[in-house]
Structure formats: C-alpha cells, structure tokens
Design an enzyme around this catalytic site. Structure first.
Site, mmCIF file in Angstrom:
data_model
loop_
_atom_site.group_PDB
_atom_site.id
_atom_site.type_symbol
_atom_site.label_atom_id
_atom_site.label_comp_id
_atom_site.label_asym_id
_atom_site.label_seq_id
_atom_site.Cartn_x
_atom_site.Cartn_y
_atom_site.Cartn_z
ATOM 1 N N GLY A 129 -3.367 6.898 13.107
ATOM 2 C CA GLY A 129 -2.096 7.318 13.695
ATOM 3 C C GLY A 129 -2.290 8.501 14.630
ATOM 4 N N SER A 224 -9.444 4.364 13.644
ATOM 5 C CA SER A 224 -8.585 5.007 14.634
ATOM 6 C C SER A 224 -8.584 6.534 14.451
ATOM 7 C CB SER A 224 -7.179 4.412 14.545
ATOM 8 O OG SER A 224 -6.416 4.731 15.678
ATOM 9 N N TYR A 225 -7.415 7.156 14.238
ATOM 10 C CA TYR A 225 -7.375 8.606 14.063
ATOM 11 C C TYR A 225 -8.083 9.052 12.783
ATOM 12 C CZ TYR A 225 -5.711 13.385 14.571
ATOM 13 O OH TYR A 225 -5.650 14.756 14.742
ATOM 14 N N ASP A 413 -11.371 -3.801 22.030
ATOM 15 C CA ASP A 413 -10.316 -2.812 21.815
ATOM 16 C C ASP A 413 -10.273 -1.892 23.030
ATOM 17 O OD1 ASP A 413 -8.520 -0.917 20.770
ATOM 18 O OD2 ASP A 413 -10.140 0.190 19.796
ATOM 19 N N HIS A 465 -9.077 -3.523 17.738
ATOM 20 C CA HIS A 465 -8.971 -2.214 17.096
ATOM 21 C C HIS A 465 -9.014 -2.331 15.576
ATOM 22 C CE1 HIS A 465 -7.986 2.047 17.246
ATOM 23 N NE2 HIS A 465 -7.010 1.866 16.375
#
Length: 490
Positions: A129, A224-225, A413, A465
C-alpha cells in the site's frame, strides 16, 4: 458489538478534502501511486533519513505481552462459508491486541500446512500500500482458497504456500481491513516505525498464543510497499533478539515481491519500463530523463508535464499486468478465468473477494469485529507520518547479519517493475556469485535468477505485480526454493 471503522473515514473525507478510492476499487498500485504523489506535494518532504532506523528504541516491556490462554482454540475456524469439501488443514483467524490502552488490535488469518505442519517453517505475509489488506494475499494470491465469481463459494488453490509452510497473513497497520483501533487518532499518526513496532508486538503475542511455533524457522515475506515493511520488521526483530528478556525469533530470511525499496530508482525505473515496453514515446522518455532529476517534489514544471504525458500515453491498461485484460463486470466482453480454476487468473477477482468478505456470515466465521472490509484504506496512506527514501542501507544491514534475502519480480508489472529493482540493486554494487540464468517449472522457463553475494534476484516470466495471482505454480517454486536455501531449478 462490532467495531465500525468507517466513522473516522467519513470524518477524514471532510477534513482532508482528498479524492477517495471507491470501496472495492482500490488497488496497491493506485494507493502506492497516490502515496508517492502526496509525499511529493508536501515540502519539505516528510521522508526521513534511513539512519534513524538504526537508533530506534525497540525495547518492549512485559506490558506488551498479553495473556493468550485459550485464544488459539477460540480463533480456530470450523469452516468458511462456501469452502470446498476435503479441507485437510487447520486454519485460524482473530485479533491480537498490540496496544491495550489505545484499544489497537491487528487481525490475522493463519493457514497451517496440510502435511508436516509440526516441522514446516513459519512464514509471515504482508501486503503493501501502505494501507492495503493482506487478505488480498490470502484470497487472491498465495492463500489456500480463492473466491468464485458467484461471490459465495471458494475453490482450492493447489499452489498455495501453506503446502510448504505455515503462513500468517497480517492486516497491518490498524485501520486496514479488519484491523482497528478504539483511538481514532491512531489512524492519523501511522507510519513506517509504528507499523514495524506494532507488527513486532503482534508477533510476540501471537507466539504466546501459538507457542508450538516459538522455535520454528521464521521468514518474513510480502510485496509492493512491503519493500519497506519486510526489511524494517526484520531489522526490528534482529534488534530485539539481542534483548535477553524478549522472545527470540529464529529469523532466517526475507523475501519481497515487486518491492518498493528506493524512491529515485523506483520512479525512474517505472517510466523506463513503460518506454521499453512501447507504452511511452521516445519524446516523453527523453523529457523525463531531461527534466526529472530527483523525483522529490522539487522537479520542474516540465517534469510534471512529461509525467502526466506518460500516464496519458499509457492509456487505460492494468498497471499490475500490462498485458492482462481489464475487469468488465457488466460487460459480456469481460474476460474471466474458468470457474474453479487457479491457472487462469480472473481480472475481476478483487470484486468477488470484496463481496465475499463483506458478508455477515463470512465475518462471523472469521471472528471479525469490523463490519466493513476493503482492499485498501487510502486515508491511511494520506496521513502517513514517516518513511525513509531508501531501504537499501537496511537491506545491507540484514545481509551483514547473515539473513537470506530474495527479491523476486513479475516481469510485466509497471507499478514496481523489475527495472526499478535492478536500478536499486545496481547502487549496492554487489559481487555476483551465480551468473544470470533461466529457471523452470513444469519444463517451461519460469523466469531468470542471478545470485549476488548476500542477495538473490529472481524474475517471474509473464507475472504481474501480484506474482502468485498470475503465476501460482511459478510462485510456489520460488517460495519452495527460497525456504530450502537453493536457487530455483535450471
């Protein structure tokens, strides 16, 4: 009484005046992009220097550990609504209080291995996120079930990671998914440090609830984050392992998929990815290289114009997977995967999951106390208080401590592309131990691997992703190899 998490959201909508992502529409890529833009708009940048992480006081008194007797049995799931027959593993879900004074509690889902659960390692999974739910990982990626297009029934994921490990999916920080705080100000002062601290406190208490896992080999993973979350939590664990009064975690390694780990190379790699995949013009890419130097909010107006042009040229495609079809729920032309098939990813899966997890019977089965679940909470990222501009020094510190470190990346991605990861790794200038080569699953090239001194880079061919969503068999090969301490098979 169920805790209603949307009160603060509605209040913050008025206070912040910020465009919100519609429930059920949020994606990690949208949230990450909004997060980075919001950071750049604030001057001076709230990004903190990484060195402060090496001086964090992470000592936990005994007050952080709450009594857990009987909680494991209470958390056991008898059955999820619509689950298929023949479920041959135990699974659990519930809350672990991380701050009793504030009433802050984190929600988890835990799936044990069908076989060898007593000896298989323990793996923690974190979605990114910031502000996105790890139930995305549980219900769309690497968990034991996925949701059918009827929004009511589940089907088995034959390539679930609990085939080789006992997996915890943690919704973090508070305000994400089913996790909550009774102190609404908590939602406005969340950041990297508080997220790592709460996740560590969660783990301390969770191991008291499941003491049979205290000495188990432990790995932290995410995407991701979580390129921030995972290394920072691992660093926190290592610091606290030096405190003889604390639970000692048998932390062996970390693995991050398509992870955001360095701001400048991350942004530059994103636009170079669009150009090299013929989604941007030569003129636009040249303009970005000419006018965008630091991506820190101080770039020229020409830079912003070319960035806007880049997104316009890209058009309406799925940033998660640039070759995937878009979800068209109300169109007969919508491309969907086969019913009960994990091998053909359905682009509308997030909608099925959103509907399923907002059913009252499902929330009861999961022991959830929050009545509204969403994929991501954009307001969490808007109010984010701190983040370092790069995680590379922390990764180097983890390498120095002998942890196994893998960065894996789906190669289609555009959100956090392999380009960004390679640019970031180039800054470390690591010696190569095993030269670039292909690896395989089911007699097909699954991707490529290069082993450095202290770190391994793995690409996943034709994966977006969310690597386990698009290539579940290849993702299982990667995590199996990672846990075994061996490179993926050639």
């Amino acid at each position: 009484m169920k805790v209603v998490a949307c009160t603060w959201m509605l209040l913050s909508m008025c206070l912040l005046g910020h465009h919100l992502i519609i429930y059920g529409e949020a994606n990690e890529d949208q949230v990450l992009d909004n997060f980075l833009k919001s950071r750049l708009l604030k001057k001076p940048s709230p990004a903190v220097h990484y060195s402060s992480w090496f001086d964090v006081n992470t000592d936990h008194s005994s007050d952080y550990i709450q009594p857990q007797e009987g909680s494991m049995e209470t958390d056991k799931i008898s059955a999820l609504p619509g689950q298929p027959s023949g479920v041959d593993f135990d699974h659990y879900s519930g809350y672990v209080t991380v701050d009793s004074k504030a009433g802050r509690a984190l929600f988890y889902y835990f799936a044990e291995s069908p076989e060898n659960s007593s000896t298989n390692p323990l793996v923690l999974w974190l979605n990114g996120g910031p502000g996105c739910s790890s139930l995305i990982g549980a219900m769309m990626e690497l968990g034991p079930f996925r949701v059918n297009s009827d929004d009511k029934t589940l089907f088995r994921n034959n390539y679930a990671w609990n085939n080789v490990a006992n997996v915890i999916f943690l919704e973090s920080p508070a305000g994400v998914g089913f996790s909550y705080s009774n102190t609404t100000l908590d939602y406005q002062r969340t950041g990297n440090k508080s997220t790592a601290k709460d996740a560590y406190t969660f783990l301390l208490n969770w191991l008291e609830r499941f003491p049979q896992y205290k000495s188990r080999d432990f790995y932290i993973t995410g995407e991701s984050y979580s390129g921030h979350y995972v290394p920072q939590l691992a660093h926190t664990v290592l610091l606290n392992n030096k405190n003889s009064n604390q639970t000692i975690f048998n932390l062996k390694g970390v693995a991050v998929g398509n992870g955001w780990i360095d701001d400048r190379t991350g942004r530059l790699g994103k636009f170079d990815c669009l150009w090299t995949h013929a989604l941007n013009s030569d003129e636009t890419n040249k303009g970005i290289h000419t006018y965008c130097h630091y991506f820190n909010g101080n770039d020229s107006e020409q830079c912003e114009n070319f960035i806007h042009k880049s997104y316009t040229e890209r058009g309406e495609i799925d940033g998660y997977n640039i070759y995937a079809p878009l979800c068209r729920l109300n169109s007969s032309a919508s491309t969907k995967g086969s019913f009960d098939s994990v091998n053909s990813f359905d682009p509308c899966s997030k909608h099925y999951m959103f509907t399923y997890l907002n059913r009252a019977d499902v929330q009861t089965a999961l022991h959830a106390k929050v009545s509204t679940w969403d994929l991501c909470n954009d307001l969490i990222s808007i109010a984010w208080t701190d983040r370092p501009v790069t995680i590379l020094p922390i990764i180097k510190n983890l390498m120095t401590n002998g942890l196994r470190i893998w960065l894996y990346s789906g190669d289609v991605d555009s959100v956090v592309p392999i380009t960004s990861t390679r640019y970031a790794l180039n800054k470390l200038m690591l010696p190569i131990k095993t030269v670039w080569r292909s690896w395989s699953t089911n007699d097909e090239v699954g991707g490529y691997v290069e082993e450095y001194d202290g770190l391994t880079l793995v690409t996943v061919r034709d994966a977006g992703h969310l690597v386990p969503s698009y290539q579940p068999a290849r993702a299982l090969t990667i995590i199996s190899s990672f846990l075994a301490g061996a490179l993926p098979p050639p």
